[in-house]
Enzyme design. Structure first.
Site, PDB file in Angstrom:
ATOM      1  N   HIS A   1      -3.805   1.136  12.035  1.00  0.00           N
ATOM      2  CA  HIS A   1      -3.664  -0.253  12.801  1.00  0.00           C
ATOM      3  C   HIS A   1      -4.971  -0.890  13.183  1.00  0.00           C
ATOM      4  CE1 HIS A   1      -2.549  -3.314  15.456  1.00  0.00           C
ATOM      5  NE2 HIS A   1      -2.311  -2.562  16.528  1.00  0.00           N
TER       6      HIS A   1
ATOM      7  N   ASN B   1     -10.338  -2.718   2.349  1.00  0.00           N
ATOM      8  CA  ASN B   1     -10.094  -2.891   0.985  1.00  0.00           C
ATOM      9  C   ASN B   1     -11.140  -2.625   0.159  1.00  0.00           C
ATOM     10  OD1 ASN B   1      -7.205  -3.307   1.240  1.00  0.00           O
ATOM     11  ND2 ASN B   1      -7.548  -5.643   1.033  1.00  0.00           N
TER      12      ASN B   1
ATOM     13  N   HIS C   1       0.944  -1.002   0.065  1.00  0.00           N
ATOM     14  CA  HIS C   1      -0.123   0.202  -0.053  1.00  0.00           C
ATOM     15  C   HIS C   1       0.955   1.179   0.183  1.00  0.00           C
ATOM     16  CE1 HIS C   1      -3.824  -1.995   0.921  1.00  0.00           C
ATOM     17  NE2 HIS C   1      -2.936  -3.158   1.295  1.00  0.00           N
TER      18      HIS C   1
HETATM   19 FE1  HDE Z   1      -2.643  -4.883   5.598  1.00  0.00          FE
HETATM   20  N1  HDE Z   1      -0.862  -3.967   5.757  1.00  0.00           N
HETATM   21  N2  HDE Z   1      -1.934  -6.452   6.084  1.00  0.00           N
HETATM   22  N3  HDE Z   1      -4.268  -5.786   4.944  1.00  0.00           N
HETATM   23  N4  HDE Z   1      -3.329  -3.061   4.697  1.00  0.00           N
HETATM   24  C1  HDE Z   1      -0.287  -2.801   5.951  1.00  0.00           C
HETATM   25  O1  HDE Z   1       0.767  -1.478   7.339  1.00  0.00           O
HETATM   26  C2  HDE Z   1      -0.975  -6.793   6.586  1.00  0.00           C
HETATM   27  C3  HDE Z   1      -4.669  -6.846   5.103  1.00  0.00           C
HETATM   28  C4  HDE Z   1      -4.482  -2.622   4.531  1.00  0.00           C
HETATM   29  O2  HDE Z   1      -3.331   3.436   3.900  1.00  0.00           O
HETATM   30  C5  HDE Z   1       0.979  -2.562   6.382  1.00  0.00           C
HETATM   31  O3  HDE Z   1       1.226   0.790   7.606  1.00  0.00           O
HETATM   32  C6  HDE Z   1      -0.915  -8.251   6.954  1.00  0.00           C
HETATM   33  C7  HDE Z   1      -6.076  -7.237   4.812  1.00  0.00           C
HETATM   34  C8  HDE Z   1      -4.461  -1.185   4.068  1.00  0.00           C
HETATM   35  O4  HDE Z   1      -1.674   3.267   5.282  1.00  0.00           O
HETATM   36  C9  HDE Z   1       1.339  -3.877   7.244  1.00  0.00           C
HETATM   37  C10 HDE Z   1      -2.105  -8.847   6.620  1.00  0.00           C
HETATM   38  C11 HDE Z   1      -6.635  -5.779   4.335  1.00  0.00           C
HETATM   39  C12 HDE Z   1      -3.165  -0.834   4.183  1.00  0.00           C
HETATM   40  C13 HDE Z   1       0.068  -4.640   6.872  1.00  0.00           C
HETATM   41  C14 HDE Z   1      -2.592  -7.756   5.711  1.00  0.00           C
HETATM   42  C15 HDE Z   1      -5.494  -4.882   4.492  1.00  0.00           C
HETATM   43  C16 HDE Z   1      -2.462  -1.902   4.854  1.00  0.00           C
HETATM   44  C17 HDE Z   1       1.893  -1.847   5.245  1.00  0.00           C
HETATM   45  C18 HDE Z   1      -2.353 -10.266   6.538  1.00  0.00           C
HETATM   46  C19 HDE Z   1      -8.062  -5.417   4.075  1.00  0.00           C
HETATM   47  C20 HDE Z   1      -2.803   0.463   3.977  1.00  0.00           C
HETATM   48  C21 HDE Z   1       2.031  -0.316   5.872  1.00  0.00           C
HETATM   49  C22 HDE Z   1      -2.509 -10.926   8.036  1.00  0.00           C
HETATM   50  C23 HDE Z   1      -9.092  -5.809   5.291  1.00  0.00           C
HETATM   51  C24 HDE Z   1      -3.081   1.508   5.111  1.00  0.00           C
HETATM   52  C25 HDE Z   1       1.298  -0.455   6.885  1.00  0.00           C
HETATM   53  C26 HDE Z   1      -2.550   2.830   4.936  1.00  0.00           C
HETATM   54  C27 HDE Z   1      -1.241  -1.779   5.033  1.00  0.00           C
HETATM   55  C28 HDE Z   1      -0.054  -6.015   7.149  1.00  0.00           C
HETATM   56  C29 HDE Z   1      -3.771  -8.147   5.123  1.00  0.00           C
HETATM   57  C30 HDE Z   1      -5.491  -3.395   4.520  1.00  0.00           C
HETATM   58  C31 HDE Z   1       2.591  -4.307   6.613  1.00  0.00           C
HETATM   59  C32 HDE Z   1       0.288  -8.982   7.894  1.00  0.00           C
HETATM   60  C33 HDE Z   1      -6.793  -8.534   4.948  1.00  0.00           C
HETATM   61  C34 HDE Z   1      -5.640  -0.564   3.576  1.00  0.00           C
HETATM   62  O5  HDE Z   1       1.429  -3.596   8.274  1.00  0.00           O
END
Ligand code: HDE
Length: 728
Positions: free
Chosen positions: A347, A156, A83
């Protein structure tokens, strides 16, 4: 705090201007100020470094130069691992139906309170500088600055995810990111490593249907749905829990562009979505979404054909309707991209009393990952003190120090319990709004296992595919042919065809034809391809359900909100001698309908109408491209028509608009222009373009503009593609 709502006369509680205008105190507005160093010393010369003689070496003592350069050298922070590419805006959330029966969260129970929010939209795979129009999932992350603390709904634009367990997230991301040996391709899933992984992960079948659908190439961030994805819990005052799924429904409907168009936009305007959001807000056309919830009593947890904890499943809207309970409006652009959009830290674990987690194993892993990622990205544990991340209520605790600490804590007490500090800060009782985790009963063995109820990988993928309109199905098939066509390893393509075959035989066959493969026979519940030697066979045997629901209208964009051209951009092709009367009537009608017109002409500057009026030109045929507009209108006027007939870019513009199924209207004297296009070649006056209501030719400009506005409100005429005669 309480103020009269002028329109409704109702009492509206507003969280005070200072809170709504969250960053007011931190915004620097330069007004006749003198330049200083970061230490406050006034700078007399910002043009020249200090030298030993005007042609001599720069001196080490030049603290002004060193400070400026050091700060510059450290301007970049690590981009988000996923992202990274995004755009955001401020706004408000307003509740219009109380959920007090289900939750004690104040922002979900108090009506008519403006809760400030910041929303960040994003793509997943690309780097910070990549194109907005990549085929990808879009992030839809909302930070609610509530009076009880921040609640982040980090969702999402698709309601399911690729994997069921957070343990697989680093693998998924490594597979989709550019391949590590040569860092190719940027912001694209169309490569071997992604499909290698997916072909070995049957659980991703449902998400693949979404990612290969047009949902992955939205027309605008403003025209996307949003989903919390996981099942959350709502907890009411009596401590009772209900399961909940969160939804955002865009007031403008859910709309997409064509894949060919997306690829061209990526070159013509890689900032297309970012610009679209920015401009809509600047123009006062504030994007709005309804906030919806699907609520499920705890006693119904096992009533479904799928597991509520499985993030690769939706709860169909036909099974549990979405109740609309509030609205989100984005109404202020950030002042500073870095300070706000880049530094915002979401978060999943930022919740308020009344909202709690479930044991969805993807969600559980996210609860760890987000803080961890912020620590490296924002350089330490004090990122909550950055203005964009601060809650609107005051925070008190015994945390101290760390990189970049802003708060100056006074006194000598930084522990609890204490008597020297009078016991402060006190723990909040539940009656004082203290957060208490839902006391879910757990009595289990510690295992590395996945529940058997997670093993149906294909029935909802099938539900999605069967719910699509014919053009949508064709787009999905084309997307799979494109993506797998870019995969060089034939075995990976074959494995994917096997996976598709488990979803739908016609789908598999259609994709296989494009790849020059044959579809093997289907054997119930078993994939036909070999799995890695060390694989857990349970991941590959899918328990096949036939969902009782065969199609769901909510899954097709064909059923979305249509009928308005609000905030749509209409291209008007014109040259000197354009019919001034019809042009001005058209522009007025479009403005009235909420759209805007962009005059595109052979040159910049101004053109003269047939009546001699000068009209300023917005774009030339070189700076504009059909893909950047929603529909095209060609007004008449003999000289203008002559000029456009000579302008090959104008003809290309129309051909491309036709190919992308856009609405095209032309006044009847523009026939010589249309005759140059491939879609109206051979048309003679009086003829009507057969069987395409999206191409309009008219003698009466005022009637034509009405028909045009109505047709453009339909967004696209995708049926145009069905005979498959539109050239590539
Ligand atoms: Fe994320 N995801 N994600 N994700 N995600 C990040 O956090 C992660 C997942 C989502 O505009 C990171 O600050 C793991 C699902 C959005 O700043 C990180 C898993 C969904 C955004 C991270 C998922 C999301 C992130 C990268 C699986 C939809 C951007 C930078 C367990 C419900 C937020 C950060 C923004 C961002 C980890 C799966 C949505 C690495 C470990 C499912 C919208 O922490």
């Amino acid at each position: 705090m309480a103020k009269k709502n002028q329109e409704g006369g109702k009492k509206t509680k507003v969280q005070s201007n200072a809170k709504l205008n969250l960053l007011a105190a931190d915004r620097e507005v330069a007004q006749d100020e003198l330049m200083t160093t970061n230490q406050g010393t006034k700078i007399n010369d910002d043009q020249n470094s200090l030298k030993a003689g005007d042609r001599g070496p720069t001196l080490m003592e030049d603290f002004i130069f060193r400070e400026k350069m050091t700060h510059f050298d450290h301007e970049r922070i690590p981009e988000r691992i996923v992202h990274a590419r995004g755009a955001g805006a401020h706004g408000v959330f307003r509740l219009n139906k109380s959920l007090a029966k289900y939750t004690k969260a104040m922002f979900l129970t108090q009506l008519n309170v403006d809760v400030p929010v910041f929303v960040r939209f994003s793509t997943v795979a690309g780097s910070r500088g990549s194109s907005d129009l990549a085929r990808d999932v879009r992030g839809f992350a909302v930070k609610f600055y509530t009076e009880e603390g921040n609640f982040d709904l980090v969702g999402n634009n698709m309601p399911v995810f690729f994997i069921q367990d957070a343990m697989k997230f680093p693998d998924l991301v490594h597979a989709v990111k550019p391949e590590p040996n040569n860092e190719i391709p940027q912001a694209a899933s169309a490569h071997d490593t992604f499909w290698d992984f997916i072909s070995l992960m049957p659980e991703s079948a449902h998400m693949i249907m979404w990612a290969m659908s047009d949902r992955a190439i939205p027309r605008s961030y403003r025209m996307m749905e949003g989903f919390g994805v996981h099942t959350f819990r709502l907890i009411n005052k009596n401590g009772e829990a209900h399961f909940v799924k969160f939804h955002w429904k865009p007031r403008l409907g859910v709309h997409s562009v064509a894949w060919d168009e997306a690829q061209i936009i990526s070159g013509k305007d890689p900032d297309f979505h970012r610009r679209d959001l920015w401009e809509a807000i600047e123009n006062g056309q504030f994007p709005e979404w309804d906030f919806g919830v699907q609520i499920i009593p705890e006693k119904d947890e096992f009533k479904f054909e799928f597991d509520l904890l499985d993030p690769t499943k939706i709860v169909p809207e036909e099974t549990v309707p979405v109740q609309l309970i509030g609205t989100l409006q984005l109404n202020r652009n950030p002042d500073n991209f870095f300070a706000e959009t880049e530094q915002i830290a979401f978060h999943v674990g930022n919740v308020v009393p009344g909202i709690d987690f479930t044991n969805d194993p993807l969600m559980q892993g996210r609860l760890f990952s987000y803080t961890d990622t912020q620590l490296i990205r924002l350089g330490g544990p004090n990122f909550h003190e950055l203005p964009i991340n601060r809650p609107v209520n005051v925070i008190h605790n015994n945390q101290r120090d760390g990189y970049g600490r802003q708060q100056i804590n006074t006194g000598r007490v930084s522990y609890h319990p204490n008597s020297l500090g009078g016991g402060c800060p006190f723990q909040a009782k539940m009656t004082q709004g203290g957060f208490k985790s839902y006391a879910e009963r757990i009595d289990a063995s510690k295992v590395r296992e996945r529940s058997k109820s997670f093993r149906d990988h294909f029935s909802q993928a099938r539900l999605f595919f069967h719910s699509q309109s014919l053009p949508e199905k064709n787009h999905l098939i084309d997307a799979l042919r494109f993506e797998l066509g870019k995969v060089k390893t034939v075995a990976v393509r074959e494995r994917m065809v096997n996976i598709l075959q488990q979803i739908d035989t016609d789908l598999a066959a259609a994709v296989a034809v494009g790849l020059g493969l044959t579809v093997p026979k289907k054997s119930a519940g078993q994939l036909n391809h070999s799995v890695p030697a060390d694989a857990d066979p349970r991941s590959y045997e899918s328990i096949q359900y036939e969902m009782s629901l065969k199609t769901s209208a909510a899954l097709s964009m064909a059923n979305t909100i249509k009928g308005s051209i609000s905030s749509r951009k209409i291209a008007v092709l014109a040259a000197d001698g354009v019919n001034g009367n019809s042009l001005s009537a058209l522009r007025q009608a479009i403005r009235k309908a909420g759209g805007s017109t962009v005059i595109i002409a052979p040159h910049l500057g101004a053109i003269k109408t047939d009546g001699g009026e000068a009209i300023s030109v917005d774009e030339s045929f070189l700076t504009a491209a059909s893909v950047l507009y929603d529909a095209v209108y060609v007004p008449g006027g003999t000289k203008s028509v002559d000029a456009l007939t000579q302008e090959s870019n104008a003809i290309h513009f129309l051909n491309q608009a036709y190919k992308h199924c856009k609405v095209i209207a032309a006044e009847s004297d523009t026939l010589p222009v249309l005759q140059q296009t491939y879609f109206a070649e051979g048309l003679s006056s009086g003829d009507k373009l057969k069987s395409d209501e999206g191409v309009l030719l008219g003698t009466n400009p005022s009637k034509l503009s009405k028909l045009f506005i109505a047709a453009a409100g339909q967004h696209r005429f995708w049926e145009r593609e069905i005979p498959r005669k539109v050239p590539a």
